[in-house]
Design a protein around this motif. Sequence first.
Motif, PDB file in Angstrom:
ATOM      1  N   ILE A  88       0.862  -1.191   0.000  1.00  0.00           N
ATOM      2  CA  ILE A  88       0.000   0.000   0.000  1.00  0.00           C
ATOM      3  C   ILE A  88       0.894   1.235   0.000  1.00  0.00           C
ATOM      4  N   THR A  89       0.669   2.092  -0.984  1.00  0.00           N
ATOM      5  CA  THR A  89       1.403   3.362  -1.045  1.00  0.00           C
ATOM      6  C   THR A  89       0.406   4.508  -1.003  1.00  0.00           C
ATOM      7  N   TRP A  90       0.781   5.566  -0.322  1.00  0.00           N
ATOM      8  CA  TRP A  90      -0.124   6.702  -0.149  1.00  0.00           C
ATOM      9  C   TRP A  90       0.717   7.981  -0.069  1.00  0.00           C
ATOM     10  N   PRO A  91       0.645   8.824  -1.117  1.00  0.00           N
ATOM     11  CA  PRO A  91       1.371  10.097  -1.054  1.00  0.00           C
ATOM     12  C   PRO A  91       0.676  11.061  -0.098  1.00  0.00           C
ATOM     13  N   ILE A  92       1.046  11.007   1.138  1.00  0.00           N
ATOM     14  CA  ILE A  92       0.344  11.790   2.167  1.00  0.00           C
ATOM     15  C   ILE A  92       0.508  13.286   1.944  1.00  0.00           C
ATOM     16  N   PHE A  93       1.702  13.724   1.613  1.00  0.00           N
ATOM     17  CA  PHE A  93       1.915  15.157   1.362  1.00  0.00           C
ATOM     18  C   PHE A  93       2.992  15.308   0.297  1.00  0.00           C
ATOM     19  N   ASN A  94       2.675  16.007  -0.790  1.00  0.00           N
ATOM     20  CA  ASN A  94       3.643  16.212  -1.874  1.00  0.00           C
ATOM     21  C   ASN A  94       3.795  17.690  -2.221  1.00  0.00           C
ATOM     22  N   SER A  95       3.690  18.529  -1.197  1.00  0.00           N
ATOM     23  CA  SER A  95       3.857  19.983  -1.362  1.00  0.00           C
ATOM     24  C   SER A  95       2.851  20.555  -2.378  1.00  0.00           C
ATOM     25  N   PHE A  96       1.614  20.085  -2.299  1.00  0.00           N
ATOM     26  CA  PHE A  96       0.494  20.595  -3.098  1.00  0.00           C
ATOM     27  C   PHE A  96       0.651  20.323  -4.594  1.00  0.00           C
ATOM     28  N   LEU A  97       1.468  19.335  -4.943  1.00  0.00           N
ATOM     29  CA  LEU A  97       1.619  18.991  -6.349  1.00  0.00           C
ATOM     30  C   LEU A  97       0.297  18.556  -6.957  1.00  0.00           C
ATOM     31  N   THR A  98      -0.434  17.685  -6.278  1.00  0.00           N
ATOM     32  CA  THR A  98      -1.705  17.188  -6.805  1.00  0.00           C
ATOM     33  C   THR A  98      -2.713  18.317  -6.971  1.00  0.00           C
ATOM     34  N   THR A  99      -2.806  19.196  -6.005  1.00  0.00           N
ATOM     35  CA  THR A  99      -3.745  20.315  -6.090  1.00  0.00           C
ATOM     36  C   THR A  99      -3.460  21.186  -7.300  1.00  0.00           C
ATOM     37  N   ASP A 100      -2.187  21.482  -7.529  1.00  0.00           N
ATOM     38  CA  ASP A 100      -1.822  22.325  -8.667  1.00  0.00           C
ATOM     39  C   ASP A 100      -2.057  21.596  -9.995  1.00  0.00           C
ATOM     40  N   GLN A 101      -1.815  20.297 -10.020  1.00  0.00           N
ATOM     41  CA  GLN A 101      -2.072  19.538 -11.250  1.00  0.00           C
ATOM     42  C   GLN A 101      -3.553  19.550 -11.604  1.00  0.00           C
ATOM     43  N   ILE A 102      -4.409  19.374 -10.604  1.00  0.00           N
ATOM     44  CA  ILE A 102      -5.850  19.405 -10.842  1.00  0.00           C
ATOM     45  C   ILE A 102      -6.282  20.787 -11.320  1.00  0.00           C
ATOM     46  N   ALA A 103      -5.767  21.830 -10.683  1.00  0.00           N
ATOM     47  CA  ALA A 103      -6.130  23.190 -11.080  1.00  0.00           C
ATOM     48  C   ALA A 103      -5.704  23.472 -12.520  1.00  0.00           C
ATOM     49  N   GLU A 104      -4.496  23.053 -12.867  1.00  0.00           N
ATOM     50  CA  GLU A 104      -4.013  23.266 -14.240  1.00  0.00           C
ATOM     51  C   GLU A 104      -4.905  22.555 -15.256  1.00  0.00           C
ATOM     52  N   THR A 105      -5.252  21.309 -14.971  1.00  0.00           N
ATOM     53  CA  THR A 105      -6.048  20.535 -15.918  1.00  0.00           C
ATOM     54  C   THR A 105      -7.452  21.109 -16.052  1.00  0.00           C
ATOM     55  N   ARG A 106      -8.035  21.575 -14.945  1.00  0.00           N
ATOM     56  CA  ARG A 106      -9.351  22.211 -15.032  1.00  0.00           C
ATOM     57  C   ARG A 106      -9.301  23.440 -15.943  1.00  0.00           C
ATOM     58  N   LEU A 107      -8.265  24.237 -15.811  1.00  0.00           N
ATOM     59  CA  LEU A 107      -8.137  25.432 -16.648  1.00  0.00           C
ATOM     60  C   LEU A 107      -7.981  25.051 -18.118  1.00  0.00           C
ATOM     61  N   ARG A 108      -7.219  24.011 -18.382  1.00  0.00           N
ATOM     62  CA  ARG A 108      -7.085  23.558 -19.769  1.00  0.00           C
ATOM     63  C   ARG A 108      -8.418  23.051 -20.313  1.00  0.00           C
ATOM     64  N   GLN A 109      -9.179  22.363 -19.466  1.00  0.00           N
ATOM     65  CA  GLN A 109     -10.497  21.909 -19.894  1.00  0.00           C
ATOM     66  C   GLN A 109     -11.410  23.092 -20.184  1.00  0.00           C
ATOM     67  N   HIS A 110     -11.371  24.109 -19.330  1.00  0.00           N
ATOM     68  CA  HIS A 110     -12.189  25.294 -19.553  1.00  0.00           C
ATOM     69  C   HIS A 110     -11.790  26.001 -20.840  1.00  0.00           C
ATOM     70  N   ALA A 111     -10.476  26.032 -21.133  1.00  0.00           N
ATOM     71  CA  ALA A 111     -10.028  26.650 -22.381  1.00  0.00           C
ATOM     72  C   ALA A 111     -10.594  25.913 -23.594  1.00  0.00           C
ATOM     73  N   ILE A 112     -10.647  24.590 -23.513  1.00  0.00           N
ATOM     74  CA  ILE A 112     -11.217  23.811 -24.614  1.00  0.00           C
ATOM     75  C   ILE A 112     -12.706  24.100 -24.756  1.00  0.00           C
ATOM     76  N   LEU A 113     -13.405  24.249 -23.623  1.00  0.00           N
ATOM     77  CA  LEU A 113     -14.831  24.581 -23.677  1.00  0.00           C
ATOM     78  C   LEU A 113     -15.050  25.935 -24.337  1.00  0.00           C
ATOM     79  N   ARG A 114     -14.170  26.884 -24.058  1.00  0.00           N
ATOM     80  CA  ARG A 114     -14.273  28.191 -24.724  1.00  0.00           C
ATOM     81  C   ARG A 114     -14.044  28.028 -26.234  1.00  0.00           C
ATOM     82  N   ALA A 115     -13.086  27.167 -26.586  1.00  0.00           N
ATOM     83  CA  ALA A 115     -12.823  26.920 -28.004  1.00  0.00           C
ATOM     84  C   ALA A 115     -14.038  26.277 -28.683  1.00  0.00           C
TER      85      ALA A 115
END
Length: 514
Positions: A388-415
């Motif tokens: 069992i592996t669990w990245p308990i804390f990765n200095s907010f890497l996951t949060t920033d990755q999700i935010a980036e991908t949401r913005l890219r998705q929104h850009a595609i929706l605008r397109a």
Amino acid sequence: MQSSRILVLSACVLLLAHGVVNAAGPTAVLLGDAQATASAPGTPLMPGENWPLGTSSTVNPSTRSVAAQSQPTNSTGGPIPPGSQLTLKDAIAIALKYHPRLQEAADNTSAAQQQIGQARSYLGPQLFGAAQYLRSTDNGIGNASYYNPDGAFPRLTGTNHNLPSNDVSQTSDTSNNYMGGVMLSQFLVDFGRRHGFVSERQFEAAAAAADQQLTELDLIFEVSQRYFALLQAKRLIGVYEKALEQRQYHLHEAQIKANAGLRPQLDTYVTEAEVERSQLHLVDARNDHADAKVALDNALGLSDSAPAYEPADILTYYPVKDSLQVLLDTAFRSRPDLTALQDQAKAMGARIVQYKSDYYPTVNAVGGYSALGTGTPAANNFNAGIVITWPIFNSFLTTDQIAETRLRQHAILRAIEDLRQEVIAQVHTALLNWQASLQRISRAEKTLAASRAELELAEKRYEAGLTSIIELEDAQRSYTGDDAAYADALYGFSITKAAVDRATGRSLSEFQRP
């Protein structure tokens, strides 16, 4: 020696098993396996909404034009028999089968399909093996146990070899060391990472298939344009051949009258000049026809191998019955570029699912066997368990990755919204041009009829000596110009109709299976 033979044999077995498994693996994954029902056309999701991950567009890249699949080849091996008649439908079928641009798009689609299989491979068991021989010192590390850097084979070491148990001295003597083993791993739970990766690849493959259909749509429009241009050039040759024949008749009549002293010699010179002008126009028309033939050969993908042929269709027209709303509905449902953007947005949604899985643990089942030793008998060890592996804390890497991908998705929706606006403008403009082409044809027909009557009257007046050669040639010039304008009007109807089919995407349904 016995141990070394066993380890070498184990290595050979592992290599053989690896080759067999790879040979038995799937060589292709069809996009249709990953597709279900397309999202409702014309209703793109707004930013902030969640895109469904279970469906992708229903574009099937393996579908091909019915005509393209059944297109026969002639005895010389080419798709067009020399001297044959070529219809527009046959021309499009040939282009869809032979043009390298479409073959390139098909290869890109197939490559994207293979990525689905790559992603699915992470869902199944992973089996690998290793074997090694080392010549090294054997200074022990007590009863410590540890995993090697790959974490595959536990190494249980003891005291120094060939020394009393309480002797911990070091030596520089070397000896043989053998190791061999296999490792099996199977993922159990990862809260969406691997399945999200498969979904992302499925949507990316669907987008690639939509891009392939966009290439087909553009190619169909290009072939239609060049086919109609060839028809127009052929008709204009007829117009100028008829004009040359009429002016040659006028020249003959002027010479007879001038020789009889009934008309001045000027009439002969005027008609001779008009005959030469007609010859010049005919040269240009024939050159335009040859250029149009070369352009069509290129659109067919047969630039260096196209034989002589003649277009079988004619320029014609009919009433326009399509409404703007029906055409728009068709465009929103059929335009592959809209479909491609929608699938790209869904791929971003699948990537968000992957990143969110980092908030949860990943569970894998592992098991293995290893044989280690400096001689015979080797030390045999087995292991099995749950990792069992669990990245308990990765200095907010996951949060920033999700935010980036949401913005890219929104850009595609605008397109998508921008493209919808562009589609509306394209369809509306194409329909207006198509409707206007009918009006031009009507005016051109009436103008041509009036010019014909004017020419007939001028010929009769000239024969009766009631008018000059200038009036006759003016009437002839007007009639020839109006005849050419009528050919242009017919061409305009055909080309604007093709533009409507391109803007709505409906030409795909005419040349592809549902």
